[in-house]
Enzyme design. Structure first.
Site, PDB file in Angstrom:
ATOM      1  N   THR A 197       0.813  -1.223   0.000  1.00  0.00           N
ATOM      2  CA  THR A 197       0.000   0.000   0.000  1.00  0.00           C
ATOM      3  C   THR A 197       0.845   1.271   0.000  1.00  0.00           C
ATOM      4  OG1 THR A 197      -1.729  -1.169   1.182  1.00  0.00           O
ATOM      5  CG2 THR A 197      -1.790   1.204   1.343  1.00  0.00           C
TER       6      THR A 197
ATOM      7  N   SER B  33       1.950  -7.877  -0.857  1.00  0.00           N
ATOM      8  CA  SER B  33       2.640  -8.829   0.023  1.00  0.00           C
ATOM      9  C   SER B  33       1.866 -10.125   0.221  1.00  0.00           C
ATOM     10  CB  SER B  33       3.011  -8.184   1.351  1.00  0.00           C
ATOM     11  OG  SER B  33       1.934  -8.177   2.243  1.00  0.00           O
ATOM     12  N   SER B  34       0.603 -10.177  -0.175  1.00  0.00           N
ATOM     13  CA  SER B  34      -0.112 -11.464  -0.132  1.00  0.00           C
ATOM     14  C   SER B  34       0.507 -12.445  -1.125  1.00  0.00           C
ATOM     15  CB  SER B  34      -1.585 -11.279  -0.496  1.00  0.00           C
ATOM     16  OG  SER B  34      -2.119 -10.227   0.240  1.00  0.00           O
TER      17      SER B  34
ATOM     18  N   ASP C 136       0.486  -7.016   5.062  1.00  0.00           N
ATOM     19  CA  ASP C 136      -0.183  -8.305   5.297  1.00  0.00           C
ATOM     20  C   ASP C 136       0.775  -9.428   5.709  1.00  0.00           C
ATOM     21  OD1 ASP C 136      -2.554  -7.090   4.775  1.00  0.00           O
ATOM     22  OD2 ASP C 136      -2.782  -7.870   2.744  1.00  0.00           O
TER      23      ASP C 136
ATOM     24  N   GLN D 195      -2.317 -20.551  20.617  1.00  0.00           N
ATOM     25  CA  GLN D 195      -3.205 -19.687  19.824  1.00  0.00           C
ATOM     26  C   GLN D 195      -3.314 -18.300  20.442  1.00  0.00           C
ATOM     27  OE1 GLN D 195      -7.039 -21.618  19.452  1.00  0.00           O
ATOM     28  NE2 GLN D 195      -6.131 -23.484  18.661  1.00  0.00           N
ATOM     29  N   CYS D 196      -2.965 -18.180  21.731  1.00  0.00           N
ATOM     30  CA  CYS D 196      -3.040 -16.862  22.379  1.00  0.00           C
ATOM     31  C   CYS D 196      -1.944 -15.969  21.809  1.00  0.00           C
ATOM     32  CB  CYS D 196      -2.803 -16.989  23.881  1.00  0.00           C
ATOM     33  SG  CYS D 196      -4.023 -17.978  24.714  1.00  0.00           S
TER      34      CYS D 196
HETATM   35  N1  ASP Z   1      -2.354  -5.907   0.600  1.00  0.00           N
HETATM   36  C1  ASP Z   1      -1.322  -4.984   1.001  1.00  0.00           C
HETATM   37  C2  ASP Z   1      -0.042  -5.760   1.138  1.00  0.00           C
HETATM   38  O1  ASP Z   1       0.199  -6.395   2.123  1.00  0.00           O
HETATM   39  C3  ASP Z   1      -1.683  -4.312   2.266  1.00  0.00           C
HETATM   40  C4  ASP Z   1      -0.653  -3.365   2.780  1.00  0.00           C
HETATM   41  O2  ASP Z   1       0.322  -3.032   2.169  1.00  0.00           O
HETATM   42  O3  ASP Z   1      -0.859  -2.893   3.892  1.00  0.00           O
HETATM   43  O4  ASP Z   1       0.746  -5.741   0.216  1.00  0.00           O
END
Ligand code: ASP
Length: 344
Positions: free
Chosen positions: A13, A58-59, A90, A279-280
């Protein structure tokens, strides 16, 4: 003191702008960052830019991107005092954790940052994140050594050890937390470094080594009420699986059902590593606190202590990449390699 900084833009982003026609976010040419952040001209530091083409949301981060970042740092290591990696939020904690294990003998700051709002928007958090990250990457002590020679995440006034972070908020500017380790610095009027918690090399002057062999034959199974034998056995029978991260309840507890213990025991006996993390978000696994945990320990499940999922996963990738023999990896997994776990 003047420093040389390499800004590595991978995507996310922070490097986006609103397209006035479609009103969607699109990446801008990051080479024009000075048009978006003219404040960068005010630094006394020399700032160079390396931009991934095309930028990566980044996904879509893959292992080869981590290797590319590590190699880039290695190639340019002697020309720069610090590195700022601009990355989507992400998966930033996964990447920062991975780089922490991949960069051996690191003596210079590698600061990951990004933003929740694009840098081209009026209310962006990207400018402060970028400017303070550069400041931290450039910081040296009186004899010219880095103040924070670690892989870190800087976000919304806080500097954290990368492998202790998790993204916890999809909305707030304060998007990251380090639940189990104090911040390494806090930015207010001054940037205050939390020196006792920063890790420094045992001996300075060692050559930077890149561990680029990672083995991803790992799966993550989150325990939940009602989990069935077929779910657990499907995970444990994944072809080529070398390690399973078991996300358990509380201080490392799982159901005591016979079928579950039997399935886990059989896998441990076959040589699969089973790593217990909680998981915590905060706190640690303690497999001696309850009989449910003791049972897991008895059958050879290993404690992940207070590790984040991100650190546990990337530590396994790294260690499995070092050896094809799971038995040699187990003792290393229980060690604190890069400040990722607290062992009392
Ligand atoms: N989808 C974006 C990413 O992780 C979100 C971000 O940059 O905050 O690349």
């Amino acid at each position: 003191m003047r420093s040389n900084i390499l800004l590595i833009y991978t995507g996310g982003t922070i490097g986006m702008k609103e397209d006035p026609d479609t009103l969607t976010l699109v990446p801008f040419n990051f080479k024009q960052i000075l048009d978006e952040v003219p404040e960068l001209r005010k630094f006394v530091h020399k700032i160079d830019l390396y931009s991934f083409e095309p930028p990566i949301d980044s996904s879509d981060i893959e292992i080869h991107v981590w290797v590319e970042i590590a190699n880039l740092i290695k190639e340019r290591y002697h020309s720069y005092d610090g590195f700022v990696v601009l990355h989507g939020t992400d998966t930033m904690s996964f990447s920062a954790s991975a780089l922490g294990f991949m960069l051996e003998n690191l003596e210079k700051p590698v600061i990951f940052t990004g933003s929740q709002l694009p840098i081209g928007m009026l209310r962006t958090d990207g400018k402060e994140n970028l400017i303070s990250s550069i400041e931290i990457a450039a910081a040296k002590d009186e004899i010219g050594r880095a103040v924070v020679p670690e892989v870190c995440v800087y976000f919304e006034n806080m500097l954290f050890r990368g492998n202790r972070t998790s993204k916890y908020n999809a909305e707030n500017f304060s998007a990251f937390k380090s639940y189990n380790y104090p911040p390494l610095a806090q930015a207010g009027i001054h940037i205050k470094y939390n020196t006792p918690y920063i890790s420094y090399p045992k001996a300075w002057g060692e050559e930077l080594v890149i561990n680029s062999k990672l083995d991803t034959n790992v799966a993550i199974l989150k325990i939940f009420p009602g989990i069935s034998p077929s779910v657990v056995s499907s995970f444990l029978n994944i072809k080529g699986l070398r390690a399973l991260i078991l996300e358990t309840y509380g201080s490392g507890n799982a159901p005591t059902k016979r079928w579950l213990i039997d399935l886990l025991r059989e896998s441990v006996e076959r040589g699969v590593i089973i790593l217990n993390i909680t998981q915590c978000p905060a706190g640690s696994v303690d497999m001696e606190a309850y009989s449910t945990g003791i049972l897991l320990k008895k059958i050879g499940v290993l404690s992940g202590y207070d590790s984040t999922t991100e650190a546990a996963l990337t530590k396994l990738f790294f260690l499995l990449g070092q050896s094809s023999d799971n038995m040699t990896i187990k003792p290393l997994l229980l060690k604190n390699l890069k400040g990722e776990i607290t062992i009392n």
